[in-house]
Structures are given as C-alpha cells and as structure tokens.
Design a protein around this motif. Structure first.
Motif, short mmCIF file in Angstrom:
data_model
loop_
_atom_site.label_atom_id
_atom_site.label_comp_id
_atom_site.label_asym_id
_atom_site.label_seq_id
_atom_site.Cartn_x
_atom_site.Cartn_y
_atom_site.Cartn_z
N SER A 1 0.84 -1.19 0.00
CA SER A 1 0.00 0.00 0.00
C SER A 1 0.88 1.24 0.00
CB SER A 1 -0.94 -0.05 1.20
OG SER A 1 -0.64 0.99 2.09
N SER A 2 0.44 2.27 -0.71
CA SER A 2 1.31 3.43 -0.89
C SER A 2 1.59 4.16 0.43
CB SER A 2 0.71 4.39 -1.92
OG SER A 2 -0.54 4.81 -1.47
N LYS B 1 5.42 4.69 1.82
CA LYS B 1 5.98 5.98 2.20
C LYS B 1 6.75 5.87 3.51
CE LYS B 1 4.33 10.48 1.08
NZ LYS B 1 3.10 11.22 0.77
N ILE B 2 6.19 5.13 4.43
CA ILE B 2 6.84 4.94 5.72
C ILE B 2 8.11 4.11 5.51
CG2 ILE B 2 6.58 4.04 8.06
CD1 ILE B 2 3.49 4.23 7.56
N VAL C 1 3.13 3.01 12.91
CA VAL C 1 3.20 1.60 13.28
C VAL C 1 1.81 0.98 13.10
CG1 VAL C 1 3.46 0.01 15.23
CG2 VAL C 1 5.15 1.82 14.87
N LYS C 2 0.81 1.75 13.52
CA LYS C 2 -0.56 1.26 13.38
C LYS C 2 -0.92 1.07 11.90
CE LYS C 2 -5.25 2.13 15.06
NZ LYS C 2 -5.87 1.82 13.77
N VAL C 3 -0.48 2.02 11.07
CA VAL C 3 -0.76 1.91 9.63
C VAL C 3 -0.16 0.61 9.08
CG1 VAL C 3 -0.25 2.91 7.36
CG2 VAL C 3 -0.93 4.41 9.24
N ASP D 1 -2.18 -2.38 10.52
CA ASP D 1 -3.52 -2.49 9.92
C ASP D 1 -3.40 -3.05 8.51
OD1 ASP D 1 -4.69 -1.51 12.16
OD2 ASP D 1 -5.07 0.51 11.38
N TRP D 2 -2.38 -2.59 7.80
CA TRP D 2 -2.16 -3.08 6.44
C TRP D 2 -1.83 -4.57 6.49
CZ3 TRP D 2 3.11 -4.33 5.16
CH2 TRP D 2 3.29 -4.81 3.86
N ALA D 3 -0.95 -4.94 7.43
CA ALA D 3 -0.57 -6.35 7.56
C ALA D 3 -1.81 -7.21 7.81
CB ALA D 3 0.44 -6.52 8.69
#
Ligand code: HEC
Length: 134
Positions: free
Chosen positions: A44-45, A49-50, A119-121, A124-126
């Motif tokens: 995910s973009s 970015k992170i 970290v949450k992003v 959540d993606w994972a």
C-alpha cells in the motif's frame, strides 16, 4: 517557402520527441524497476511511504546483507500472497516492538523511525492482507 518546410519539420520533430518522452515516463510509472529501489503496487502506498523513510535503505537490493536475507522488499512483487502476508506480519511485529529500524539507524537518523500512528498503519495493512491458511 523553404523556411516553411523547415518549420514543419521542426514541429513534427518536437511532437515526436514529446510523445516519445511521455511514453517513456508512463512506461516507467507502470513498471518500476527494482534497480532504483522502487517497490511496486502490492505494498500500500501509505506503507511504502513509511518504508521508504524507515526500511528501504537496508531492506532492498543493495542494502544490508543480513536485512535482505530476512526481508527483501525489492522482491515483493514475486512473493506469493502467503509470503506477503507472512512478511507483513513480521514487519508489524518488528516495528511494534521497536526492533526495526535498528537502534543505531534511529540514532543516526532521528525522525526515521515510524511514529505510533505509522506503526498502526503498517499493522492495519498487515492485517488487511492476511490470507486464510488452508
Ligand atoms: C539499518 C538497517 C535496517 C533498517 C533501516 C531496517 N532494518 Fe529490518 N533488519 C535489518 C537487519 C540487519 C536485520 C536482520 C536482523 C537480525 O537477524 O537480527 C533485519 C531484520 C528484519 C526483519 C526480520 C526479523 C526476523 O527476525 O524475522 C523484519 C521483518 C524487518 N527487519 C523489518 C524492518 C522494517 C519494517 C523496517 C522499517 C520500519 C526495517 N526493518 C528497517 C536492518 C534494518
């Protein structure tokens, strides 16, 4: 009269070159080459970015050997959905525990570590890309 012909040719040449240029840049967008460290879509973009800031320096082609053995984000495209799910979960785990990026990297690059929010992003993606185990 001669001038008009020259101008016509010049215009054609410019149009031709411009279209070549446009074609080339759009081709680059659709097929990022692993050489420049770009990882394409499946990540995910927002996560990308992170990762660009915090992870890619070590975890892509030309990065840290040890890091690459565990996780080579340049090859993300070639991972199976199961492998992606697995690696993403790992990434979430490592950043949640504050183990990645490594301490020395964080000390040298203040601000490079993902924030709580980030970290949450990642996590959540994972979670969102987990596949059902058969
Ligand atoms: C300074 C280089 C560096 C950076 C930056 C870095 N890593 Fe790592 N990473 C490593 C190394 C080296 C290892 C192998 C560590 C080991 O075996 O102890 C590793 C291992 C890992 C592993 C596998 C861990 C395991 O034991 O299964 C994951 C997952 C990981 N990194 C995720 C990340 C994520 C996500 C980021 C960005 C938030 C990141 N790394 C940033 C160097 C780095």
């Amino acid at each position: 009269m001669k001038k008009a012909i020259i101008i016509t040719f010049a215009v054609i040449a410019i149009v031709f070159l411009t279209s070549m240029f446009l074609n080339q840049s759009s081709a680059q967008v659709s097929q990022p080459s692993p050489k420049d460290g770009t990882v394409s879509k499946p990540i995910s973009s927002v996560v990308m970015k992170i990762a660009e800031r915090s992870c890619l320096k070590c975890h892509t082609e030309g990065g840290n050997g040890m890091a690459m053995m565990h996780l080579n984000l340049s090859n993300w495209d070639k991972f199976s959905p199961e492998k992606r799910a697995d690696k993403a979960k790992d990434m979430c785990k490592m950043v949640s525990k504050g183990k990645m990026p490594p301490k020395s990297f964080r000390e040298k690059n203040p601000g490079a570590a993902p924030t709580q929010e980030e970290v949450k992003v990642i996590c959540d993606w994972a979670t969102s890309i987990q596949v059902e185990k058969k």
